[in-house]
Design an enzyme around this catalytic site. Sequence first.
Site, PDB file in Angstrom:
ATOM      1  N   CYS A  25       1.244   1.630  12.370  1.00 25.16           N
ATOM      2  CA  CYS A  25       2.459   2.337  11.937  1.00 25.16           C
ATOM      3  C   CYS A  25       2.867   3.432  12.901  1.00 25.16           C
ATOM      4  O   CYS A  25       3.991   3.885  12.894  1.00 25.16           O
ATOM      5  CB  CYS A  25       2.242   2.974  10.573  1.00 25.16           C
ATOM      6  SG  CYS A  25       1.389   1.917   9.462  1.00 25.16           S
ATOM      7  N   SER A  74      -3.381  -3.469  -0.892  1.00 23.91           N
ATOM      8  CA  SER A  74      -2.264  -4.173  -0.264  1.00 23.91           C
ATOM      9  C   SER A  74      -2.667  -5.591   0.125  1.00 23.91           C
ATOM     10  O   SER A  74      -3.690  -5.787   0.787  1.00 23.91           O
ATOM     11  CB  SER A  74      -1.846  -3.381   0.983  1.00 23.91           C
ATOM     12  OG  SER A  74      -0.837  -4.070   1.673  1.00 23.91           O
ATOM     13  N   THR A  87      12.544  -7.082 -10.236  1.00 26.50           N
ATOM     14  CA  THR A  87      12.133  -8.455 -10.569  1.00 26.50           C
ATOM     15  C   THR A  87      10.751  -8.737  -9.998  1.00 26.50           C
ATOM     16  O   THR A  87      10.465  -8.375  -8.851  1.00 26.50           O
ATOM     17  CB  THR A  87      13.164  -9.449  -9.975  1.00 26.50           C
ATOM     18  OG1 THR A  87      14.428  -9.155 -10.545  1.00 26.50           O
ATOM     19  CG2 THR A  87      12.779 -10.895 -10.266  1.00 26.50           C
ATOM     20  N   GLN A  94      -7.874  -0.509   3.030  1.00 25.89           N
ATOM     21  CA  GLN A  94      -8.731  -1.124   4.058  1.00 25.89           C
ATOM     22  C   GLN A  94     -10.027  -1.694   3.494  1.00 25.89           C
ATOM     23  O   GLN A  94     -10.776  -2.334   4.227  1.00 25.89           O
ATOM     24  CB  GLN A  94      -9.057  -0.107   5.159  1.00 25.89           C
ATOM     25  CG  GLN A  94      -7.869   0.252   6.039  1.00 25.89           C
ATOM     26  CD  GLN A  94      -7.415  -0.899   6.942  1.00 25.89           C
ATOM     27  OE1 GLN A  94      -8.173  -1.803   7.275  1.00 25.89           O
ATOM     28  NE2 GLN A  94      -6.153  -0.860   7.354  1.00 25.89           N
ATOM     29  N   GLY A 138       0.807  -1.216   0.000  1.00 29.58           N
ATOM     30  CA  GLY A 138       0.000   0.000   0.000  1.00 29.58           C
ATOM     31  C   GLY A 138       0.840   1.266   0.000  1.00 29.58           C
ATOM     32  O   GLY A 138       0.525   2.236  -0.694  1.00 29.58           O
ATOM     33  N   THR A 139       1.914   1.270   0.763  1.00 32.42           N
ATOM     34  CA  THR A 139       2.740   2.479   0.865  1.00 32.42           C
ATOM     35  C   THR A 139       3.337   2.844  -0.491  1.00 32.42           C
ATOM     36  O   THR A 139       3.265   4.006  -0.920  1.00 32.42           O
ATOM     37  CB  THR A 139       3.861   2.266   1.910  1.00 32.42           C
ATOM     38  OG1 THR A 139       3.240   1.963   3.167  1.00 32.42           O
ATOM     39  CG2 THR A 139       4.739   3.488   2.047  1.00 32.42           C
ATOM     40  N   HIS A 171      -1.600  -7.859   2.266  1.00 27.91           N
ATOM     41  CA  HIS A 171      -1.641  -8.379   3.638  1.00 27.91           C
ATOM     42  C   HIS A 171      -2.859  -7.908   4.429  1.00 27.91           C
ATOM     43  O   HIS A 171      -3.039  -8.295   5.580  1.00 27.91           O
ATOM     44  CB  HIS A 171      -0.343  -8.062   4.393  1.00 27.91           C
ATOM     45  CG  HIS A 171      -0.184  -6.643   4.842  1.00 27.91           C
ATOM     46  ND1 HIS A 171      -0.390  -6.252   6.145  1.00 27.91           N
ATOM     47  CD2 HIS A 171       0.192  -5.528   4.181  1.00 27.91           C
ATOM     48  CE1 HIS A 171      -0.148  -4.957   6.251  1.00 27.91           C
ATOM     49  NE2 HIS A 171       0.205  -4.491   5.070  1.00 27.91           N
ATOM     50  N   ASN A 191      -8.497   3.656   8.203  1.00 32.54           N
ATOM     51  CA  ASN A 191      -7.950   2.483   8.889  1.00 32.54           C
ATOM     52  C   ASN A 191      -8.172   2.507  10.400  1.00 32.54           C
ATOM     53  O   ASN A 191      -8.145   1.474  11.052  1.00 32.54           O
ATOM     54  CB  ASN A 191      -6.451   2.355   8.590  1.00 32.54           C
ATOM     55  CG  ASN A 191      -5.705   3.651   8.742  1.00 32.54           C
ATOM     56  OD1 ASN A 191      -6.030   4.649   8.090  1.00 32.54           O
ATOM     57  ND2 ASN A 191      -4.729   3.684   9.618  1.00 32.54           N
TER      58      ASN A 191
END
Length: 387
Positions: A325, A199, A237, A179, A71-72, A201, A151
């Site tokens: 975070c 994202s 890659t 989210q 996400g970042t 995860h 979030n």
Amino acid sequence: MKKVYLDYAATTPCDPQVLKAMEPYFLELYGNASSLHSFGQDAKRGVEDARESLASFLGAKPEEIVFTSGGTESDNFAIEGVARALGKKGNHIITSAIEHHAVSEPCKFLEKNGFKITFVAVDKSGLVDPADIKKAITDKTILISVMHANNEIGTIQPIAEIGKIAHEKGVYFHTDAVQTVGHIPVDVDDLNVDLLSLSGHKFYGPKGVGALYIRKGTRIERFLHGGDQEKGRRASTYNTTGIVGLGKAVELCRQNLEKEARFQSALRDRMIKEIPEKIPDVILNGHPAKRLPNNVNFSIKYIEGESILLNLDMLGIACSTGSACTSSSLEPSHVLLAIGLTHEVAHGSLRISMGRWTTVDDINYFMDNLPKIVSKLRAMSPLYDKK
Ligand code: PLP
């Protein structure tokens, strides 16, 4: 000891089926997806299948998906990429006061480098008023970025409406959907977005993989320079294992989203009803209805969120006071301050976020213990004494 994980907004466990889908790409299908030999082409097939799954899940075209490290990176890519592509046309970006740091920090970075950023305020429930966005647009505005759902407090923004305004004025529109993807329906056309971050995860995929949706024709500079992977839009890659895992996670969400959202929102509504009944002096943070199905956030007055967290942790229950975070920071959350809480009340906040493996039993255990912990802490609190 019983273990209850109620911090799915920070990260989700990887679904065992995701792990199973990834495994062959570590052991047998390990080729570099850019290589021309069969090892490479086998890996490439995994990447492209995942791209197709994700695109169809979002109502997008496969060529509009660029895989990233999460996400970042997607947020930084969207904001700085558009700023660099359109910097000559205009230097104004509009965003909200409650964005994740992955959006607000690149905006602040641009601010130090000649851009003007408008941080639009939100109301008490965390909602952005589309009329405020409209008012903020100038002939120098090149991008609007408003998150799909917050979030910390779970408030879901009127994204489609904001997107309509942006397009009427010829301004690109980005949303951070980290989210929401996998938790509520997300369709890029319904939402009127040009760019969308997600994202893996956060929806039972692996950590360190995400994607940026880029609507065909959107002018954006690459963010990572190097090789010409992703048709020259993002170097490095291919993270084959991660991308395949993200693709599998999407497939599982496609099957389960509706059922999971229904189950979690029933548990959410139960907590929203019962917590104020069992504990006096609490404030629900976020919108009562326009909120994520898995999010509950309360400020529990006269005590510190961290103390509640530690006491819950001693009983095997994992929650959060806000964004993972910033959990090491002593500053209260910018989101809670933006919705009008005082520093003191903001410090007493607790976020409960549920997911695929949350059970009624987990919530019973949490609901049995939270009032006892709060009573114990309030009995020791000088603030509660003075009340
Ligand atoms: N945006 C939002 C709304 C988030 O909740 C998060 C993670 O907590 C991010 C961005 C950053 O995503 P990642 O951890 O994949 O870099």
